[in-house]
Design an enzyme around this catalytic site. Structure first.
Site, PDB file in Angstrom:
ATOM      1  N   SER A 165       0.839  -1.184   0.000  1.00 56.12           N
ATOM      2  CA  SER A 165       0.000   0.000   0.000  1.00 56.12           C
ATOM      3  C   SER A 165       0.877   1.238   0.000  1.00 56.12           C
ATOM      4  O   SER A 165       2.044   1.196   0.418  1.00 56.12           O
ATOM      5  CB  SER A 165      -0.895   0.014   1.244  1.00 56.12           C
ATOM      6  OG  SER A 165      -1.533   1.269   1.396  1.00 56.12           O
ATOM      7  N   TYR A 178      -1.760  -1.873  10.190  1.00 54.34           N
ATOM      8  CA  TYR A 178      -1.787  -2.034   8.731  1.00 54.34           C
ATOM      9  C   TYR A 178      -0.570  -1.366   8.094  1.00 54.34           C
ATOM     10  O   TYR A 178       0.129  -1.972   7.268  1.00 54.34           O
ATOM     11  CB  TYR A 178      -3.075  -1.409   8.202  1.00 54.34           C
ATOM     12  CG  TYR A 178      -3.237  -1.428   6.702  1.00 54.34           C
ATOM     13  CD1 TYR A 178      -3.758  -2.545   6.059  1.00 54.34           C
ATOM     14  CD2 TYR A 178      -2.896  -0.327   5.926  1.00 54.34           C
ATOM     15  CE1 TYR A 178      -3.926  -2.570   4.685  1.00 54.34           C
ATOM     16  CE2 TYR A 178      -3.057  -0.330   4.552  1.00 54.34           C
ATOM     17  CZ  TYR A 178      -3.569  -1.453   3.931  1.00 54.34           C
ATOM     18  OH  TYR A 178      -3.735  -1.456   2.566  1.00 54.34           O
TER      19      TYR A 178
END
Length: 306
Positions: A165, A178
């Site tokens: 990401s 995350y």
């Protein structure tokens, strides 16, 4: 030197047009984790459409079976199997890898796409739940790599892609677990690529390294993961998190899952020369990025997250 602006892409575009990749993955075997739904589902459909035999995996049997049937129905001659298991369980990992290799053959393409997210201020998070994110998005892909990499090293051929990401390079609030996981797996991809560049030549005696490792930012695709990322505790005790993320979501265009899927095909088909080890942003024109990267002197010590 400032980073140039690259063309924003939200869906399939000329460089990753599916027609370009017909038959490009014939004879290849791909194993994709977290592919029963969402982005992973689109990835296996794209790989199969390009000629690869694919293994669909996930924890939910019904999703794996449904996606497997969708792949098998997508074109004549397609080879696909579904393997159900927990990617955090070494026993399940070993069983799934065995099932894939016995049914389809040695794995040529490994795409670790399984992921999770919880939007919550760090001080409110449960330690076990926080570390579970690291298990799913760091321990799971690195251990699968440990199992599958020797096959690739022996053949000096293979592609490994980790779904990362842009959070790997940004201080995104409310998603510490995350973001830390994505930073770790992105850094791992870069280091592994550098190690392979040395080992495949100096230790294993090949003229060049034939194994490519990438991490990707798929774009802010609206999947069910986003729907389940706000636990009741966040809703009750930190509604400001939901408000903040809603404002951020309005700033993003509508990215399609096919964008990441066909970028994976592009990379798996051998078109990623110059981008190995890097975080590939699927939302930016990959040909423009590759042209810029290959024209820029490569530093002695690279930065996968850069």
């Amino acid at each position: 030197m400032s980073k140039p602006e690259f063309t924003l892409r939200t869906d399939v575009y000329p460089a990753i047009e599916p027609e370009l990749f017909k038959g490009s993955l014939n004879g290849k075997v791909a194993f994709v984790t977290g592919s029963g739904r969402g982005i992973g589902r689109e990835i296996v459909l794209a790989l199969a459409r390009s000629g690869a035999a694919v293994a669909i995996s996930g924890r939910t049997k019904s999703q794996v079976e449904e996606t497997t049937q969708a792949v098998l129905s997508s074109a004549s001659g397609v080879k696909a199997i579904g393997v159900v298991g927990d990617v955090c369980s070494r026993t399940d990992q070993e069983r799934m890898v065995k099932e894939v290799t016995e049914s389809l053959g040695p794995i040529d393409i490994l795409i670790c796409n399984a992921g999770t997210n919880t939007f919550m201020p760090f001080h409110m998070t449960d330690p076990d739940e926080w570390w579970k994110q690291m298990e799913i998005m760091v321990k799971s892909p690195t251990e699968l790599t440990r199992m599958i990499l020797p096959m690739m090293q022996k053949r000096n051929s293979g592609t490994i892609i980790y779904t990362s990401s842009r959070a790997a390079g940004a201080d995104l609030p409310w998603a510490a677990g995350y973001s830390c996981a994505k930073t770790a797996i992105t850094r791992f991809a870069g280091i592994l690529q550098n190690e392979l560049n040395i080992l495949q030549k100096d230790t294993f005696g090949h003229d060049t390294n034939g194994i490519s490792v990438f991490s990707i930012h798929p774009g802010e695709v609206k999947t069910k993961l986003h729907e389940t990322a706000f636990p009741q505790k966040t809703k009750d005790e930190a509604p400001y998190v939901i408000e903040h993320m809603a404002k951020m979501a309005k700033m993003h265009p509508d990215f399609k899952a096919e964008l990441a899927a066909w970028t994976c095909v592009y990379l798996s088909a051998g078109n990623g020369a110059g981008l190995e080890g890097r975080l590939v942003d699927c939302t930016r024109d990959i040909e423009e990025v590759k042209k810029h990267v290959t024209a820029t002197p490569r530093p002695r010590i690279t930065n996968a997250c850069g």
